[in-house]
Design an enzyme around this catalytic site. Structure first.
Site, PDB file in Angstrom:
ATOM      1  N   GLY A 114       0.777  -1.228   0.000  1.00 31.82           N
ATOM      2  CA  GLY A 114       0.000   0.000   0.000  1.00 31.82           C
ATOM      3  C   GLY A 114       0.809   1.279   0.000  1.00 31.82           C
ATOM      4  O   GLY A 114       0.243   2.370   0.039  1.00 31.82           O
ATOM      5  N   GLY A 115       2.138   1.174  -0.075  1.00 34.12           N
ATOM      6  CA  GLY A 115       2.957   2.391  -0.067  1.00 34.12           C
ATOM      7  C   GLY A 115       2.657   3.320  -1.220  1.00 34.12           C
ATOM      8  O   GLY A 115       2.406   4.512  -1.038  1.00 34.12           O
ATOM      9  N   ASP A 161      -6.715 -10.423 -11.429  1.00 28.59           N
ATOM     10  CA  ASP A 161      -5.593 -10.627 -12.323  1.00 28.59           C
ATOM     11  C   ASP A 161      -5.549  -9.472 -13.328  1.00 28.59           C
ATOM     12  O   ASP A 161      -6.597  -8.920 -13.680  1.00 28.59           O
ATOM     13  CB  ASP A 161      -5.780 -11.961 -13.064  1.00 28.59           C
ATOM     14  N   ARG A 208       7.283 -11.738 -17.847  1.00 28.50           N
ATOM     15  CA  ARG A 208       6.096 -11.506 -17.018  1.00 28.50           C
ATOM     16  C   ARG A 208       5.653 -10.048 -17.106  1.00 28.50           C
ATOM     17  O   ARG A 208       4.461  -9.751 -17.184  1.00 28.50           O
ATOM     18  CB  ARG A 208       6.397 -11.876 -15.566  1.00 28.50           C
ATOM     19  N   CYS A 231      11.964  -2.357  -8.950  1.00 25.91           N
ATOM     20  CA  CYS A 231      13.105  -2.203  -8.034  1.00 25.91           C
ATOM     21  C   CYS A 231      14.257  -3.071  -8.552  1.00 25.91           C
ATOM     22  O   CYS A 231      14.888  -3.817  -7.813  1.00 25.91           O
ATOM     23  CB  CYS A 231      12.724  -2.551  -6.595  1.00 25.91           C
TER      24      CYS A 231
END
Length: 458
Positions: A114-115, A161, A208, A231
């Protein structure tokens, strides 16, 4: 200094990446001092949190030391979110592409914990709608808890999804895809992530990421913005993805202005010269991040219009009872899920109906509570919300020791003459509910989020 064993071939692979400085990078990972940063909640002002400002985010603060957040009542009240500073760059992107106050709809596709959702929410107006989606079902509760603490009513949480969103053609003005990645940017914060890294995994993540972006593309409106972040330091997951987006779809790269003093590396993709922004530990005060912004220049069509014929028939008298607990009550649309009353901004009613038709919804607006006769059994979401009518509700201000007792769901020893439901507050911010009875106080802090650990020794 601590010795760091990087994965085989990892540092060699970074030598080809834009702006990489090996010595600064290695020394930053050897430095045992961890950078701690938080982001203040602009909707819940607190005077207790101070620090050096994160340069690319007005509400971001670097802390001198890392406190025990578990034992800080202001954390539980939603006064701030503990977030890695580099991730706050998304706020800078939003501020640059959202140039007016026209209502927009925003999707955070991979939202837990939730950041970035709370960051997006802070940058939006109440007339804007945020949809925070988490693909993994077991991660939805922590996302919901963090958004409940943030307190706003313009949020819907879904558990779907990415391919499910392809049905929502042209629905969103901005989509953030903080994509699952190989995680090299978290090596300093989470050394265990090094065990998962490999060149093969980087390539699997690239594939992906392409699938996720292809699935979500139809849901972005023409002239809407895609914010892409990872990241990871690997160009396969970053600049190569930007080239693929521009090659496969009608997208153009957006240049986000940055200050050179921030230490962020501006990169360009090989084929399309798309702009990206790289964060390297040792060059910025933060962890590893890549971010970019692209604009969609074609249309995927529009959603068909559905007339909502299944409107709930709700008793006016009950709605009036519920409204008494809400500040500016006529600004909200009220509805029921089973026995629970909920509220969301009136302007989001049709969006809610559309999303309900296509997605699995876990949270909508603010859950107010249950009506039992003439009484409301208030929900924890209402206590933490910014829409609660505090003027009409009893409040008990707790000191630090009492607040920790309350958050543990222990008995609280306070001499109080009042009776009924009361907000328990700390430094003026609500923590939750208690029921005041003639001879005791019933603690209604939710069992599933109570403090279980022991206080740190000083």
């Amino acid at each position: 200094m601590k010795n760091v064993e990087f994965p085989a071939h990892f540092l060699d692979s970074l030598k080809r990446e834009p702006g990489f400085e090996a010595q600064n990078f290695v020394e930053a990972h050897q430095n045992p001092h961890a950078i701690t940063s938080i982001r203040l909640n602009p909707f819940k002002k607190s005077a207790s949190k101070t620090g050096k400002q994160v340069p690319w985010c007005k509400e971001g603060l670097y802390l001198d030391t890392r406190p025990s957040f578990t034992f800080d009542p202001l954390f539980h009240a939603g006064a701030y979110y503990v977030q890695e500073a580099s991730s706050m760059f998304i706020d800078h992107i939003i501020k640059n592409i959202k140039q007016n106050d026209e209502p927009i709809r925003v999707l955070d596709l991979c939202a837990a914990p939730g950041g970035k959702s709370t960051l997006l929410n802070s940058a939006l107006n109440s007339t804007d709608l945020l949809v925070a989606n988490e693909i993994i079902k077991t991660r939805v509760p922590i996302l919901t808890d963090n958004l409940n603490r943030w307190g706003t009513a313009n949020v819907i949480v879904t558990n779907n999804d990415p391919k499910d969103f392809s049905r929502l053609k042209g629905f969103f003005d901005i989509i953030l895809v903080d994509a699952p990645c190989s995680g090299s940017g978290m090596f300093r914060k989470d050394p265990a992530a090094m065990n998962e890294w490999s060149e093969a995994n980087v390539n699997l993540c690239h594939q992906r990421q392409e699938r996720i972006l292809a699935d979500i593309y139809p849901a972005l409106k023409e002239d809407g913005y895609l914010i892409y972040s990872t990241c990871s330091y690997s160009h396969q997951e970053n600049e190569d993805i930007l080239d693929w987006l521009c090659d496969e779809f009608e997208m153009e790269s957006i240049n986000i202005p940055i200050n050179k003093e921030w230490g962020i590396v501006e990169s360009r993709s090989v084929k399309q010269q798309a702009w990206g922004y790289r964060f390297y530990p040792g060059q910025v005060e933060g962890e590893g991040l890549f971010a970019a912004c692209l604009k969609k220049t074609d249309s995927s069509g529009e959603l068909p219009f559905y007339k909502n014929t299944a409107q709930q028939k709700l008793a006016v008298k009950e709605i009036d009872q519920v409204k008494a607990y809400i500040n500016e009550p006529d600004d909200y649309y009220y509805f029921k899920v089973n026995d629970d009353w909920l509220a969301i901004g009136r302007e989001h009613k049709e969006s809610l109906n559309t999303l309900h038709r296509h997605l699995y919804i876990k949270k909508s607006g603010v859950r107010i509570g249950k009506l039992v006769g003439k009484d409301l059994i208030p929900d924890h979401e209402l206590a933490l919300s910014t829409i609660i009518n505090k003027v009409a509700i009893l409040q008990i201000e707790l000191n630090y020791e009492q607040a920790i007792q309350y958050l543990r769901r222990d008995n609280i020893d306070i001499n109080i003459q009042e009776k009924g439901w009361s907000l328990m507050t700390f430094e003026g911010l609500a923590l939750g509910w208690a029921k005041l009875l003639p001879n005791r106080i019933n603690n209604y802090y939710p069992k599933e989020i109570r403090i279980l650990s022991n206080a740190p020794t000083i």
